[in-house]
Design an enzyme around this catalytic site. Structure first.
Site, PDB file in Angstrom:
ATOM      1  N   ASP A  69     -15.089  16.870 -29.830  1.00 12.58           N
ATOM      2  CA  ASP A  69     -14.948  16.954 -31.194  1.00 12.58           C
ATOM      3  C   ASP A  69     -13.815  16.917 -31.972  1.00 12.58           C
ATOM      4  OD1 ASP A  69     -16.699  16.767 -33.692  1.00 12.58           O
ATOM      5  OD2 ASP A  69     -15.888  18.744 -33.904  1.00 12.58           O
ATOM      6  N   THR A 102     -14.553  12.411 -37.365  1.00 18.77           N
ATOM      7  CA  THR A 102     -13.476  13.487 -37.188  1.00 18.77           C
ATOM      8  C   THR A 102     -12.043  12.862 -36.569  1.00 18.77           C
ATOM      9  OG1 THR A 102     -14.505  14.833 -35.874  1.00 18.77           O
ATOM     10  CG2 THR A 102     -14.804  15.516 -37.968  1.00 18.77           C
ATOM     11  N   THR A 103     -12.332  12.288 -35.084  1.00 21.20           N
ATOM     12  CA  THR A 103     -11.596  12.102 -34.520  1.00 21.20           C
ATOM     13  C   THR A 103     -10.893  10.705 -35.133  1.00 21.20           C
ATOM     14  OG1 THR A 103     -12.574  13.028 -32.620  1.00 21.20           O
ATOM     15  CG2 THR A 103     -10.891  11.268 -32.035  1.00 21.20           C
ATOM     16  N   ASP A 395     -23.672  17.173 -35.758  1.00 22.40           N
ATOM     17  CA  ASP A 395     -23.053  15.831 -36.186  1.00 22.40           C
ATOM     18  C   ASP A 395     -24.062  14.679 -36.543  1.00 22.40           C
ATOM     19  OD1 ASP A 395     -20.513  16.948 -36.078  1.00 22.40           O
ATOM     20  OD2 ASP A 395     -19.862  15.748 -34.413  1.00 22.40           O
TER      21      ASP A 395
END
Length: 538
Positions: A69, A102-103, A395
């Site tokens: 994550d 997020t990545t 998520d």
């Protein structure tokens, strides 16, 4: 004399303060951001790799966390470069706003800066690059909006879309092997929210043992605590008082004090006075006609005995997050000074009982007034697996809630990035001036997302991306990357879809962060505070 004076540098900063100017500062920012992107890019996509994070703090020395994550990785590592910290912040914002991507947002921003660095070496001014990036971002967003879909009018199709979105989100997580199983759990939990966007009503309980598929969704609220000795294990029509108050405040604190008594009788009298004060406090609780008392702090033996004599279930040391959620789902309030509070809002539920999960006993609250409350019980072999499973499901829940509220979806697997890249390239071909170079660079950066996904899967990215570009040129705008078979395929057929809000947040966040970093032409580091002998003594 004037010429000689001009050769000496003029110091305007105090002490040991440092300053990086112009090109040095810009390169420092860009390279720091690129380093963050290179750190995260191997975790991108359904076949991305994981990172092991090792804590060096005194309390958690040697503790490890295994995750892919992006927000968790960036939150945990120590970053010294100021521009790299900007990427950390946009990843946190992405996690807070939509829960996923997020990545991608950090990697995409680093790719924008990598392309910008090439243009800076060609002597393009940063403001020219920023202007081109803004036009490209507007065109990319416009192209994306033209290829969005809303199929919520068909309940059956929308239900299938929700499952496909959950599967797509889970495909890059540790739960990939069981994505159908956990997608059903997540959808069932979101349905209980009744279109609410508040995830506080959904609780996670992690219990070691078993395997991941032993996890399940419970329709009540579970508290990882046990009632006191000789207290009821089952309570019907519970009237719950939730408190955050010390139950040992009337004890004499012996630290740093000394009490001298000349007889054992006086010692007994002192203990009797203490017990009377504690009994008065318990009576203040009981006068509200309760049969369950839950305290965030400890409950000592004597008040626990008093509650048992009154037939009240008393639960001590409930963690604060658990107490907050319990107050939410039971409709009660957390009180601190019960003796001065005449109007206390009690929590209610139909039944409280002790159940067993694995080797542990927990309390289950059933028939809650807040009907959307539920608990996801996660089982797994290690603490690291359970933590990563919780992050993955969180998520998924965020993405599903976003889809239920927004209802607009786009295609995944690099399909949307290819659409945006082609439209930006077409606009760049029609634009005169140096801004067109920046727009072409923006389009190349967008293509890096499907390229990285292919590389992480062990496939020939150059071949796949060229085939994907050709397919889109032939009008097959729903084609993307099939990472299971290593080929291009129809994303509708595979069910690889994502919420529109996730993509728009990634695009806007990465672009704005890249613009901010490109504007930098100086870094000033303040001098550290000098320690005096008096400071060292303290």
């Amino acid at each position: 004399m004037a010429a000689a004076a001009s050769l000496n540098p003029v110091h305007i900063l105090k002490g040991d303060a440092e300053e990086e100017k112009r090109e040095d500062a810009r390169l420092s920012c860009i390279f720091g951001s690129i380093a963050i992107g290179d750190l995260l890019k191997s975790t991108l996509g359904p076949k991305g790799m994981d990172k092991i994070l090792v804590s060096d703090s005194r309390k958690l020395a040697g503790a490890i966390e295994l995750t892919n994550d992006g927000a968790t990785i960036l939150r945990s590592i120590g970053v010294d470069n100021p521009a790299a910290k900007i990427l950390v912040e946009i990843s946190k914002v992405q996690d807070k706003e939509v829960g996923d991507g997020t990545t991608t947002v950090a990697v995409l921003c680093s790719e924008f800066l990598k392309e910008a660095d090439k243009l800076l070496s060609l002597k393009l001014h940063p403001q020219t690059i920023i202007s081109g990036f803004r036009k490209a971002a507007a065109e990319a967003k416009s192209a994306m909006l033209k290829h969005t879909y809303d199929r919520s009018s068909d309940p059956v199709q929308f239900e299938q879309d929700l499952k496909n979105i959950a599967r797509t989100t889970l495909s890059s997580k540790i739960l990939n092997r069981h994505k159908d199983f956990f997608a059903d759990i997540a959808i069932a939990a979101v349905k209980r929210l009744n279109n609410s966007t508040d995830l506080k009503a959904i609780q996670f309980i992690k219990k070691l043992g078993g395997c991941l598929t032993d996890s399940f969704l419970d329709d009540g609220f579970l508290l990882d605590k046990k009632p006191g000795v000789h207290q009821p294990k089952v309570v019907e029509n519970a009237r719950i008082l939730i408190a955050n108050t010390p139950m040992d405040a009337d004890k004499v604190k012996v630290f740093g004090s000394r009490i001298t008594l000349d007889s054992v009788a006086k010692l007994g009298d002192m203990e009797l006075i203490e017990n009377e004060k504690m009994k008065a406090k318990v009576d203040a609780f009981l006068k509200h006609d309760i049969n369950v008392f839950i305290n965030r702090q400890l409950i000592y033996n004597y008040p626990e005995q008093l509650f048992a004599d009154a037939g009240v279930m008393a639960i001590e040391h409930a963690d604060f997050e658990g107490v907050e959620k319990l107050a939410l789902v039971t409709g009660g309030e957390i009180v601190s000074d019960i003796e001065r509070c005449d109007t206390v809002k009690l929590g209610k539920c139909d039944r409280i009982e002790e159940i067993m999960i694995g080797e542990d006993y927990l309390l289950k609250f059933s028939g809650l007034p807040v009907g959307e409350s539920c608990t996801i019980i996660l089982r797994g072999a290690t603490e690291q697996i359970l933590n990563e499973a919780e992050r993955a499901l969180h998520d998924v829940l965020c993405v599903l809630i976003t889809t239920v509220s927004e209802r607009m979806i786009v295609l995944g697997g690099g399909c949307t990035e290819m659409i945006m890249s082609r439209h930006v390239s077409a606009l760049a071909a029609q634009t005169s001036g140096k801004e067109s170079l920046a727009m072409e660079a923006y389009a190349r950066a967008l293509l890096q997302i499907p390229t990285i996904i292919s590389d992480n899967g062990g496939y020939d990215s150059a071949q796949l991306v060229s085939e994907l570009r050709s397919a889109h040129a032939d009008g097959k705008v729903s084609y993307g990357l099939n990472m299971t078979e290593g080929k291009i395929d129809d994303m509708f057929k595979l069910g690889i879809i994502e919420p529109l809000k996730v993509k728009t947040q990634v695009l806007s966040g990465a672009t704005e962060a890249a613009e901010m970093i490109l504007r930098v032409d100086g870094i000033i580091k303040a001098a550290p505070r000098r320690r005096t002998p008096d400071d060292r003594c303290c």
